[in-house]
Design a protein around this motif. Structure first.
Motif, PDB file in Angstrom:
ATOM      1  N   ARG A 156       0.866  -1.199   0.000  1.00  0.00           N
ATOM      2  CA  ARG A 156       0.000   0.000   0.000  1.00  0.00           C
ATOM      3  C   ARG A 156       0.887   1.228   0.000  1.00  0.00           C
ATOM      4  NH1 ARG A 156      -5.083   0.947   4.183  1.00  0.00           N
ATOM      5  NH2 ARG A 156      -5.396   3.187   3.780  1.00  0.00           N
ATOM      6  N   VAL A 157       0.713   2.072  -0.998  1.00  0.00           N
ATOM      7  CA  VAL A 157       1.620   3.211  -1.195  1.00  0.00           C
ATOM      8  C   VAL A 157       0.807   4.474  -1.470  1.00  0.00           C
ATOM      9  CG1 VAL A 157       3.482   1.767  -2.089  1.00  0.00           C
ATOM     10  CG2 VAL A 157       1.846   2.780  -3.671  1.00  0.00           C
ATOM     11  N   PRO A 158       1.380   5.657  -1.205  1.00  0.00           N
ATOM     12  CA  PRO A 158       0.709   6.904  -1.567  1.00  0.00           C
ATOM     13  C   PRO A 158       0.495   6.975  -3.094  1.00  0.00           C
ATOM     14  CG  PRO A 158       2.500   7.330  -0.027  1.00  0.00           C
ATOM     15  CD  PRO A 158       2.632   5.896  -0.458  1.00  0.00           C
ATOM     16  N   PHE A 159      -0.653   7.516  -3.484  1.00  0.00           N
ATOM     17  CA  PHE A 159      -0.966   7.607  -4.906  1.00  0.00           C
ATOM     18  C   PHE A 159       0.132   8.338  -5.675  1.00  0.00           C
ATOM     19  CE2 PHE A 159      -2.580  10.105  -8.452  1.00  0.00           C
ATOM     20  CZ  PHE A 159      -3.128   9.111  -9.255  1.00  0.00           C
ATOM     21  N   ARG A 160       0.599   9.468  -5.164  1.00  0.00           N
ATOM     22  CA  ARG A 160       1.626  10.241  -5.882  1.00  0.00           C
ATOM     23  C   ARG A 160       2.921   9.443  -6.025  1.00  0.00           C
ATOM     24  NH1 ARG A 160       0.672  15.896  -6.721  1.00  0.00           N
ATOM     25  NH2 ARG A 160       2.737  15.878  -7.674  1.00  0.00           N
ATOM     26  N   GLU A 161       3.222   8.601  -5.046  1.00  0.00           N
ATOM     27  CA  GLU A 161       4.428   7.778  -5.133  1.00  0.00           C
ATOM     28  C   GLU A 161       4.284   6.726  -6.231  1.00  0.00           C
ATOM     29  OE1 GLU A 161       6.821   4.920  -2.028  1.00  0.00           O
ATOM     30  OE2 GLU A 161       5.997   6.822  -1.266  1.00  0.00           O
ATOM     31  N   ALA A 162       3.101   6.116  -6.321  1.00  0.00           N
ATOM     32  CA  ALA A 162       2.854   5.152  -7.395  1.00  0.00           C
ATOM     33  C   ALA A 162       2.900   5.842  -8.754  1.00  0.00           C
ATOM     34  CB  ALA A 162       1.497   4.478  -7.191  1.00  0.00           C
ATOM     35  N   LEU A 163       2.293   7.014  -8.863  1.00  0.00           N
ATOM     36  CA  LEU A 163       2.310   7.760 -10.125  1.00  0.00           C
ATOM     37  C   LEU A 163       3.734   8.116 -10.533  1.00  0.00           C
ATOM     38  CD1 LEU A 163       0.774   9.238 -12.396  1.00  0.00           C
ATOM     39  CD2 LEU A 163       0.687  11.236 -10.878  1.00  0.00           C
ATOM     40  N   ALA A 164       4.544   8.575  -9.582  1.00  0.00           N
ATOM     41  CA  ALA A 164       5.935   8.927  -9.883  1.00  0.00           C
ATOM     42  C   ALA A 164       6.712   7.705 -10.363  1.00  0.00           C
ATOM     43  CB  ALA A 164       6.602   9.545  -8.663  1.00  0.00           C
ATOM     44  N   ALA A 165       6.487   6.555  -9.730  1.00  0.00           N
ATOM     45  CA  ALA A 165       7.174   5.333 -10.150  1.00  0.00           C
ATOM     46  C   ALA A 165       6.763   4.946 -11.565  1.00  0.00           C
ATOM     47  CB  ALA A 165       6.862   4.198  -9.174  1.00  0.00           C
ATOM     48  N   ALA A 166       5.481   5.104 -11.887  1.00  0.00           N
ATOM     49  CA  ALA A 166       5.012   4.789 -13.236  1.00  0.00           C
ATOM     50  C   ALA A 166       5.647   5.714 -14.269  1.00  0.00           C
ATOM     51  CB  ALA A 166       3.492   4.884 -13.293  1.00  0.00           C
ATOM     52  N   LEU A 167       5.685   7.005 -13.969  1.00  0.00           N
ATOM     53  CA  LEU A 167       6.248   7.965 -14.917  1.00  0.00           C
ATOM     54  C   LEU A 167       7.756   7.812 -15.057  1.00  0.00           C
ATOM     55  CD1 LEU A 167       4.174  11.134 -13.988  1.00  0.00           C
ATOM     56  CD2 LEU A 167       3.830   9.564 -15.899  1.00  0.00           C
ATOM     57  N   ASP A 168       8.384   7.213 -14.052  1.00  0.00           N
ATOM     58  CA  ASP A 168       9.828   6.975 -14.083  1.00  0.00           C
ATOM     59  C   ASP A 168      10.176   5.635 -14.728  1.00  0.00           C
ATOM     60  OD1 ASP A 168      12.440   7.896 -13.509  1.00  0.00           O
ATOM     61  OD2 ASP A 168      12.526   6.657 -11.703  1.00  0.00           O
ATOM     62  N   GLY A 169       9.168   4.919 -15.237  1.00  0.00           N
ATOM     63  CA  GLY A 169       9.409   3.649 -15.909  1.00  0.00           C
ATOM     64  C   GLY A 169       9.544   2.456 -14.985  1.00  0.00           C
ATOM     65  N   LYS A 170       9.281   2.643 -13.703  1.00  0.00           N
ATOM     66  CA  LYS A 170       9.433   1.538 -12.747  1.00  0.00           C
ATOM     67  C   LYS A 170       8.178   0.664 -12.656  1.00  0.00           C
ATOM     68  CE  LYS A 170      12.949   3.755  -9.853  1.00  0.00           C
ATOM     69  NZ  LYS A 170      13.186   4.938 -10.689  1.00  0.00           N
ATOM     70  N   LEU A 171       7.068   1.125 -13.213  1.00  0.00           N
ATOM     71  CA  LEU A 171       5.829   0.339 -13.296  1.00  0.00           C
ATOM     72  C   LEU A 171       5.440   0.277 -14.774  1.00  0.00           C
ATOM     73  CD1 LEU A 171       3.733   1.938 -10.371  1.00  0.00           C
ATOM     74  CD2 LEU A 171       5.298  -0.009 -10.253  1.00  0.00           C
ATOM     75  N   PRO A 172       6.068  -0.594 -15.556  1.00  0.00           N
ATOM     76  CA  PRO A 172       5.874  -0.555 -17.006  1.00  0.00           C
ATOM     77  C   PRO A 172       4.562  -1.129 -17.507  1.00  0.00           C
ATOM     78  CG  PRO A 172       7.410  -2.306 -16.429  1.00  0.00           C
ATOM     79  CD  PRO A 172       7.123  -1.554 -15.170  1.00  0.00           C
ATOM     80  N   ASP A 173       3.762  -1.770 -16.655  1.00  0.00           N
ATOM     81  CA  ASP A 173       2.483  -2.311 -17.095  1.00  0.00           C
ATOM     82  C   ASP A 173       1.595  -1.178 -17.602  1.00  0.00           C
ATOM     83  OD1 ASP A 173       0.213  -4.324 -17.123  1.00  0.00           O
ATOM     84  OD2 ASP A 173      -0.550  -2.849 -15.687  1.00  0.00           O
ATOM     85  N   VAL A 174       1.126  -1.268 -18.845  1.00  0.00           N
ATOM     86  CA  VAL A 174       0.443  -0.145 -19.483  1.00  0.00           C
ATOM     87  C   VAL A 174      -0.879   0.189 -18.813  1.00  0.00           C
ATOM     88  CG1 VAL A 174      -0.751  -1.526 -21.243  1.00  0.00           C
ATOM     89  CG2 VAL A 174      -0.174   0.870 -21.720  1.00  0.00           C
ATOM     90  N   LEU A 175      -1.617  -0.813 -18.319  1.00  0.00           N
ATOM     91  CA  LEU A 175      -2.874  -0.511 -17.649  1.00  0.00           C
ATOM     92  C   LEU A 175      -2.644   0.229 -16.339  1.00  0.00           C
ATOM     93  CD1 LEU A 175      -5.029  -3.709 -18.272  1.00  0.00           C
ATOM     94  CD2 LEU A 175      -5.196  -1.484 -19.369  1.00  0.00           C
ATOM     95  N   THR A 176      -1.585  -0.121 -15.635  1.00  0.00           N
ATOM     96  CA  THR A 176      -1.244   0.593 -14.411  1.00  0.00           C
ATOM     97  C   THR A 176      -0.907   2.039 -14.714  1.00  0.00           C
ATOM     98  OG1 THR A 176      -0.462  -1.435 -13.358  1.00  0.00           O
ATOM     99  CG2 THR A 176       0.346   0.636 -12.449  1.00  0.00           C
ATOM    100  N   VAL A 177      -0.076   2.274 -15.720  1.00  0.00           N
ATOM    101  CA  VAL A 177       0.294   3.633 -16.103  1.00  0.00           C
ATOM    102  C   VAL A 177      -0.945   4.426 -16.516  1.00  0.00           C
ATOM    103  CG1 VAL A 177       1.634   5.035 -17.714  1.00  0.00           C
ATOM    104  CG2 VAL A 177       2.609   2.924 -16.799  1.00  0.00           C
ATOM    105  N   ALA A 178      -1.768   3.837 -17.370  1.00  0.00           N
ATOM    106  CA  ALA A 178      -2.940   4.543 -17.889  1.00  0.00           C
ATOM    107  C   ALA A 178      -3.931   4.882 -16.775  1.00  0.00           C
ATOM    108  CB  ALA A 178      -3.624   3.692 -18.956  1.00  0.00           C
ATOM    109  N   MET A 179      -4.173   3.937 -15.870  1.00  0.00           N
ATOM    110  CA  MET A 179      -5.147   4.186 -14.810  1.00  0.00           C
ATOM    111  C   MET A 179      -4.635   5.219 -13.804  1.00  0.00           C
ATOM    112  SD  MET A 179      -8.050   2.616 -15.163  1.00  0.00           S
ATOM    113  CE  MET A 179      -8.705   2.445 -13.493  1.00  0.00           C
TER     114      MET A 179
END
Length: 202
Positions: A156-179
């Motif tokens: 369980r992580v802060p939303f902004r932390e998850a978003l930053a990880a996605a934008l930094d390429g650390k969460l490459p799953d496209v549905l995760t990035v898009a959502m």
């Protein structure tokens, strides 16, 4: 739903299918080879992967602005992936029921409120797969029940932390990035409850 702007109209001729033959089939996908005429009028061969399930994506959002990510080994890319809760839903089943099942099974959560926010095509050059995404709020815990092939971790992580990880390429799953991007846009545009949006954006 708002009317499409004029620039979204189709141009030219569509693909024309002449014949097809099955190449492969299993409980989840089928592969078909098509003899076709391209929009340019030229003959061509086209292979299509057809999916027997919708791809379901659920972004759970807690009142404090946190979300849950699921960690698992993914076979096709031979890597470890952190993602929002995802899975498949039969084409003949209400997608919302499939989304509720995936959230229970993978994240051990039930939601009081479900908001459909995305319906997209995945890899539409060679597949017909459709993904449907929901934001889930009013969360409460229930027992998890993963598939027999799934060895899942939860964080369980802060939303902004998850978003930053996605934008930094650390969460490459496209549905995760898009959502995550969709939810961020909604929070900024005022289409999520104000208290939730503030918690997400802090």
């Amino acid at each position: 739903m708002s009317q499409k702007p004029a620039w979204l109209r189709s141009h030219g001729r569509p693909w024309r299918r002449l014949s097809q033959r099955p190449i492969y089939d299993n409980p989840w996908i089928s592969v078909t080879e098509h003899q076709v005429i391209a929009p340019t009028g030229k003959p061509a061969v086209y292979g299509v992967v057809s999916f027997k399930n919708y791809a379901m994506a659920v972004l759970p959002l807690f009142d404090d602005g946190t979300t849950v990510l699921v960690g698992q080994h993914r076979f096709a890319h031979a890597d470890y992936s952190w993602e929002i809760p995802e899975g498949g839903g039969p084409l003949d089943q209400d997608p919302l029921e499939s989304a509720k099942r995936e959230l229970r099974e993978e994240a051990g959560l039930e939601a009081a409120c479900w908001l459909p926010v995305m319906r997209v095509q995945l890899s539409n050059a060679v597949t017909d797969e459709i993904a449907i995404g929901y934001i889930a709020t009013g969360l409460s815990p229930v027992p998890t029940d993963p598939d027999e092939t799934e060895d899942l971790a939860l964080v369980r992580v802060p939303f902004r932390e998850a978003l930053a990880a996605a934008l930094d390429g650390k969460l490459p799953d496209v549905l995760t990035v898009a959502m995550l991007l969709r939810a961020y846009h909604m929070a900024r545009e005022g289409t999520l409850p104000a208290t939730l949006a503030r918690a997400m954006l802090k």
